[in-house]
Design a protein around this motif. Structure first.
Motif, PDB file in Angstrom:
ATOM      1  N   ARG A 103      33.191  29.367  29.057  1.00 14.98           N
ATOM      2  CA  ARG A 103      34.475  30.080  29.579  1.00 14.98           C
ATOM      3  C   ARG A 103      35.310  29.002  29.793  1.00 14.98           C
ATOM      4  O   ARG A 103      35.038  28.117  30.532  1.00 14.98           O
ATOM      5  CB  ARG A 103      34.115  30.965  30.846  1.00 14.98           C
ATOM      6  CG  ARG A 103      33.135  32.142  30.768  1.00 14.98           C
ATOM      7  CD  ARG A 103      33.748  33.251  29.661  1.00 14.98           C
ATOM      8  NE  ARG A 103      32.903  34.448  29.135  1.00 14.98           N
ATOM      9  CZ  ARG A 103      32.783  35.411  29.979  1.00 14.98           C
ATOM     10  NH1 ARG A 103      33.271  35.679  31.098  1.00 14.98           N
ATOM     11  NH2 ARG A 103      31.754  36.486  29.565  1.00 14.98           N
ATOM     12  N   GLN A 247      36.024  37.965  39.129  1.00 13.68           N
ATOM     13  CA  GLN A 247      35.645  39.233  38.943  1.00 13.68           C
ATOM     14  C   GLN A 247      36.554  40.404  38.433  1.00 13.68           C
ATOM     15  O   GLN A 247      36.258  41.347  37.564  1.00 13.68           O
ATOM     16  CB  GLN A 247      34.748  39.749  40.181  1.00 13.68           C
ATOM     17  CG  GLN A 247      34.452  41.218  40.639  1.00 13.68           C
ATOM     18  CD  GLN A 247      33.399  41.519  39.439  1.00 13.68           C
ATOM     19  OE1 GLN A 247      32.729  40.816  39.005  1.00 13.68           O
ATOM     20  NE2 GLN A 247      33.475  42.745  39.215  1.00 13.68           N
ATOM     21  N   SER A 248      37.740  40.328  39.112  1.00 12.33           N
ATOM     22  CA  SER A 248      38.726  41.238  38.802  1.00 12.33           C
ATOM     23  C   SER A 248      39.187  41.394  37.253  1.00 12.33           C
ATOM     24  O   SER A 248      39.748  42.360  36.892  1.00 12.33           O
ATOM     25  CB  SER A 248      40.173  41.273  39.562  1.00 12.33           C
ATOM     26  OG  SER A 248      40.673  40.098  39.195  1.00 12.33           O
ATOM     27  N   GLU A 249      38.948  40.251  36.669  1.00 16.27           N
ATOM     28  CA  GLU A 249      39.201  39.908  35.201  1.00 16.27           C
ATOM     29  C   GLU A 249      37.964  39.975  34.265  1.00 16.27           C
ATOM     30  O   GLU A 249      38.147  39.714  33.167  1.00 16.27           O
ATOM     31  CB  GLU A 249      40.078  38.643  35.018  1.00 16.27           C
ATOM     32  CG  GLU A 249      41.554  38.397  35.631  1.00 16.27           C
ATOM     33  CD  GLU A 249      42.492  39.188  35.318  1.00 16.27           C
ATOM     34  OE1 GLU A 249      42.135  39.972  34.079  1.00 16.27           O
ATOM     35  OE2 GLU A 249      43.363  39.381  35.691  1.00 16.27           O
ATOM     36  N   ASP A 250      36.988  40.569  34.685  1.00  9.01           N
ATOM     37  CA  ASP A 250      35.550  40.711  34.256  1.00  9.01           C
ATOM     38  C   ASP A 250      35.413  39.506  33.375  1.00  9.01           C
ATOM     39  O   ASP A 250      34.883  39.106  32.329  1.00  9.01           O
ATOM     40  CB  ASP A 250      35.905  41.659  32.986  1.00  9.01           C
ATOM     41  CG  ASP A 250      35.996  43.109  33.586  1.00  9.01           C
ATOM     42  OD1 ASP A 250      35.497  43.501  34.502  1.00  9.01           O
ATOM     43  OD2 ASP A 250      36.721  44.007  32.972  1.00  9.01           O
ATOM     44  N   SER A 253      29.686  36.586  34.033  1.00 12.76           N
ATOM     45  CA  SER A 253      28.574  37.351  33.691  1.00 12.76           C
ATOM     46  C   SER A 253      27.851  38.001  34.768  1.00 12.76           C
ATOM     47  O   SER A 253      27.021  37.357  35.254  1.00 12.76           O
ATOM     48  CB  SER A 253      27.555  36.238  33.017  1.00 12.76           C
ATOM     49  OG  SER A 253      26.170  36.691  32.454  1.00 12.76           O
ATOM     50  N   GLN A 254      27.621  39.367  34.712  1.00 10.35           N
ATOM     51  CA  GLN A 254      27.322  39.977  35.794  1.00 10.35           C
ATOM     52  C   GLN A 254      25.837  39.642  35.876  1.00 10.35           C
ATOM     53  O   GLN A 254      25.290  39.577  37.222  1.00 10.35           O
ATOM     54  CB  GLN A 254      27.505  41.601  35.592  1.00 10.35           C
ATOM     55  CG  GLN A 254      28.807  41.839  36.005  1.00 10.35           C
ATOM     56  CD  GLN A 254      29.292  43.332  35.858  1.00 10.35           C
ATOM     57  OE1 GLN A 254      28.346  44.095  35.706  1.00 10.35           O
ATOM     58  NE2 GLN A 254      30.369  43.714  36.075  1.00 10.35           N
ATOM     59  N   LEU A 265      30.749  43.828  42.728  1.00  7.94           N
ATOM     60  CA  LEU A 265      31.096  44.586  41.860  1.00  7.94           C
ATOM     61  C   LEU A 265      32.367  45.507  42.185  1.00  7.94           C
ATOM     62  O   LEU A 265      33.053  46.108  41.089  1.00  7.94           O
ATOM     63  CB  LEU A 265      29.860  45.654  41.480  1.00  7.94           C
ATOM     64  CG  LEU A 265      28.781  44.925  40.810  1.00  7.94           C
ATOM     65  CD1 LEU A 265      27.715  45.973  41.002  1.00  7.94           C
ATOM     66  CD2 LEU A 265      28.927  44.549  39.292  1.00  7.94           C
ATOM     67  N   THR A 268      38.398  43.277  44.970  1.00  2.00           N
ATOM     68  CA  THR A 268      39.230  43.116  44.320  1.00  2.00           C
ATOM     69  C   THR A 268      40.066  41.999  44.808  1.00  2.00           C
ATOM     70  O   THR A 268      39.952  41.695  45.909  1.00  2.00           O
ATOM     71  CB  THR A 268      40.578  44.477  44.633  1.00  2.00           C
ATOM     72  OG1 THR A 268      40.629  44.493  45.872  1.00  2.00           O
ATOM     73  CG2 THR A 268      39.549  45.604  43.903  1.00  2.00           C
TER      74      THR A 268
END
Length: 271
Positions: A103, A247-250, A253-254, A265, A268
């Motif tokens: 990434r 996180q907000s932009e996905d 790697s969850q 999860l 915001t």
């Protein structure tokens, strides 16, 4: 030539993905400081540090930084994060070795310098300034580098200290590198990794939003995260939460990073 250094600002976590920070013009590696508490539980963090008088070319910087990362990776996911000058270095590394990271994150990349010709001319003057005068001038640059009302006082001091870390000759050299920075679009197209570009709308140093809009046309898998009230040094601002942005932009790697923490999860980002 003094070698580059990888600082380890938090407890090493070899079972976590690597997060490597490439610093701005200061080269100190210290200005990720306010993001470390939130990033540390999820990443094994390293910060590149450039010698204060470093005069490497782009190719040498990229190759030496890639050589530092190679033994650390060992098959792990690697997030490469470049801020300002470091954003250019990250692009150079990824264009030379497209598999160097999984990434890519850029924060107000200084490739935008080409849009500010006055800074080009000013760069020729810096090399003739004594280091003491150069350090004093750093104080006058603070309003351009940062939205000071959004940065806690301790982070303002850290920014000023970091700017004073580098010699005037190295500043002139690095501005010269930025003046000459160019990666052909064909090479940028080789960077297939998911790429996130943080763009501060109120960046008074560089036109970072315009540059981000150009970069996403050249990078095959890139998107912009706008910071509508942020300045150039957005990482030091009290309302900037890099983990929330990712996180907000996905961009996480969850399975590897979030695990059983449901709060991430639903987080915001507000800026």
């Amino acid at each position: 030539m003094t070698p580059l250094t990888l600082l380890t600002p938090t407890t090493p976590q070899p079972h976590r993905p690597l997060f490597v920070y490439l610093p701005g013009m200061d080269g100190s590696g210290y200005l990720l400081r306010s993001q470390l508490p939130r990033l540390a539980p999820h990443f094994d963090i390293r910060c590149l540090q450039l010698p204060p008088d470093d005069l490497r070319t782009w190719d040498d910087l990229a190759q030496d930084a890639l050589a530092l990362l190679h033994p650390l990776r060992q098959g792990r996911t690697l997030y490469l994060f470049g801020e300002s000058f470091g954003g250019c270095l990250a692009l150079m590394m990824a264009s030379q070795q497209p598999d160097c990271c999984d990434r890519l994150i850029l924060s107000n990349p200084a490739s935008a310098l080409k849009r500010r010709p006055l800074l080009f001319w000013g760069s020729h003057l810096v090399q003739w300034m004594p280091d003491a005068l150069s350090a004093l001038s750093a104080l006058g640059l603070l309003p351009f580098l940062a939205a000071l009302d959004r940065i806690p006082s301790e982070n303002r001091q850290a920014l000023l200290d970091a700017m004073r870390h580098v010699s005037s000759s190295a500043i002139a050299w690095r501005i010269g590198l930025l003046r000459d920075f160019l990666i052909p679009e064909m090479q940028l197209a080789r960077i297939q990794q998911p790429t996130l570009i943080l763009a501060s709308v109120l960046d008074h140093l560089l036109p970072s939003l315009s540059e981000a809009q150009d970069l996403i046309q050249a990078l095959p898998n890139a998107k912009i995260h706008r910071l509508p009230r942020s300045g150039h040094a957005c990482l030091l601002e009290k309302d900037t939460n890099l983990l929330d942005i990712l996180q907000s932009e996905d961009f996480l790697s969850q399975k590897k990073l979030i695990g059983n923490n449901p709060s991430l999860l639903t987080s915001t980002h507000q800026n």
